[in-house]
Enzyme design. Structure first.
Site, PDB file in Angstrom:
ATOM      1  CG  ASP A 112      -0.346  -0.550   2.487  1.00  0.00           C
ATOM      2  OD1 ASP A 112       0.896  -0.618   2.566  1.00  0.00           O
ATOM      3  OD2 ASP A 112      -1.105  -0.901   3.398  1.00  0.00           O
TER       4      ASP A 112
ATOM      5  CG  ASP B 173      -8.889  -1.964  12.195  1.00  0.00           C
ATOM      6  OD1 ASP B 173      -7.878  -2.584  11.762  1.00  0.00           O
ATOM      7  OD2 ASP B 173      -9.336  -0.932  11.645  1.00  0.00           O
TER       8      ASP B 173
ATOM      9  CG  HIS C  62      -6.009  -2.549   9.012  1.00  0.00           C
ATOM     10  ND1 HIS C  62      -6.192  -1.520   9.906  1.00  0.00           N
ATOM     11  CD2 HIS C  62      -4.666  -2.621   8.818  1.00  0.00           C
ATOM     12  CE1 HIS C  62      -5.015  -1.004  10.223  1.00  0.00           C
ATOM     13  NE2 HIS C  62      -4.064  -1.662   9.587  1.00  0.00           N
TER      14      HIS C  62
ATOM     15  CD  GLU D  87      -8.939   1.079   7.340  1.00  0.00           C
ATOM     16  OE1 GLU D  87      -8.866   0.282   8.305  1.00  0.00           O
ATOM     17  OE2 GLU D  87      -8.320   2.151   7.303  1.00  0.00           O
TER      18      GLU D  87
HETATM   19  C1  F6R Z   1       1.460  -2.240   6.077  1.00  0.00           C
HETATM   20  C2  F6R Z   1       0.019  -2.402   6.205  1.00  0.00           C
HETATM   21  C3  F6R Z   1      -0.713  -2.575   7.497  1.00  0.00           C
HETATM   22  C4  F6R Z   1       0.166  -2.790   8.697  1.00  0.00           C
HETATM   23  C5  F6R Z   1      -0.663  -2.746   9.974  1.00  0.00           C
HETATM   24  C6  F6R Z   1       0.174  -2.956  11.215  1.00  0.00           C
HETATM   25  O1  F6R Z   1       1.851  -2.101   4.725  1.00  0.00           O
HETATM   26  O2  F6R Z   1      -0.596  -2.387   5.212  1.00  0.00           O
HETATM   27  O3  F6R Z   1      -1.640  -3.633   7.387  1.00  0.00           O
HETATM   28  O4  F6R Z   1       0.819  -4.002   8.563  1.00  0.00           O
HETATM   29  O5  F6R Z   1      -1.329  -1.525  10.068  1.00  0.00           O
HETATM   30  O6  F6R Z   1       1.073  -1.905  11.401  1.00  0.00           O
HETATM   31  P1  F6R Z   1       2.208  -1.976  12.497  1.00  0.00           P
HETATM   32  O7  F6R Z   1       3.153  -3.026  12.073  1.00  0.00           O
HETATM   33  O8  F6R Z   1       2.845  -0.613  12.496  1.00  0.00           O
HETATM   34  O9  F6R Z   1       1.530  -2.300  13.787  1.00  0.00           O
END
Ligand code: F6R
Length: 243
Positions: A67, A136, A138, A143
């Site tokens: 992303d 959550d 995702h 989301e």
């Molecule tokens: C990363 C992404 C997200 C993260 C998630 C966890 O490219 O798309 O799904 O993996 O938000 O983030 P952290 O590792 O910072 O807790």
């Protein structure tokens, strides 16, 4: 596993093993899907070590990131381009043209998403997609409520995500981009193998919803229950809500 450090080490050794046994070479690339965020940082550091020790090369590895924010300049410290170059790509021997990150500044964002899916298809699909999840549930920016067959697209971020990410933007929620480009759940599901890294007690509820209840688009990571080859690599803290 015991803690986040052990998860990072385990994940890096798994990537080393997969790439090594594939034996990539000219015209035969290993295709890797990659996440950003705090969780994979330790894994990237270990992979850089393996490269420096001469145990691993990325010369014949093609990568696709999950992303990118919409509208952040490429050199903005919170852009995922910046993150990937600084934390990983510039330290290893990957060919810049093989390291694909969605362009959140493309004039036509829908076309950019289509181009990304086409590039994945041209590369022959992803061998190993590595991901992280939000509290959550995702995965990438899929989301709660996202379709479980979604493809790469423009996504408006949930309020919780803006809240969670404002720490990276001077704690000012108005500075957090409202939209992102993200691979879909279906895009990740198409990978031959998926490895999801989950550490910390704040992810414990998401992990329990992901693996102990039915597949549910309110916890998008639960889709991977139906993936033939999905690994969830967790530390002890993340498992606290498991029955
Ligand atoms: C990363 C992404 C997200 C993260 C998630 C966890 O490219 O798309 O799904 O993996 O938000 O983030 P952290 O590792 O910072 O807790």
């Amino acid at each position: 596993l015991e803690d986040a450090g052990v998860v990072a080490d385990w994940a890096a050794r798994f990537v080393l093993q997969r790439i090594t046994e594939f034996a990539p070479g000219p015209g035969r690339h290993f295709v890797l899907g990659l996440p950003t965020g705090g969780t994979p940082l330790g894994m990237y550091r270990r992979l850089i070590d393996f490269y420096k020790e001469g145990r691993l090369s990325f010369k014949y590895v093609t990568t696709f990131n999950m992303d990118e924010y919409v509208g952040l300049p490429r050199d903005h410290p919170e852009s995922y381009h910046y993150y990937m170059w600084n934390e990983f790509f510039k330290h290893v021997d990957i060919e810049p043209g093989n390291a694909h990150v969605l362009d959140g500044n493309a004039a036509d964002l829908v076309a950019e998403c289509r181009r990304f899916e086409d590039l994945i298809a041209q590369a022959g699909g992803v061998h190993l997609f590595i991901g992280g999840i939000g509290p959550d549930g995702h995965i990438a920016f899929n989301e709660p409520g996202s379709s479980l067959v979604s493809r790469t697209r423009v996504k408006t971020l949930a309020y919780d995500t803006l809240e969670a990410n404002k720490r990276f933007f001077g704690h000012d929620i108005s500075k957090v981009p409202r939209q992102a480009l993200t691979v879909g759940v279906g895009t990740v599901m198409d990978a031959k193998e998926v490895m999801i890294l989950i550490t910390g007690v704040h992810k414990a509820l998401a992990l329990s919803r992901a693996v102990e209840e039915g597949v549910n688009h309110m916890w998008t990571v639960s889709a991977f229950q139906q993936h033939p080859q999905a690994l969830f690599i967790c530390d002890e803290d993340a498992t606290l809500e498991l029955r």
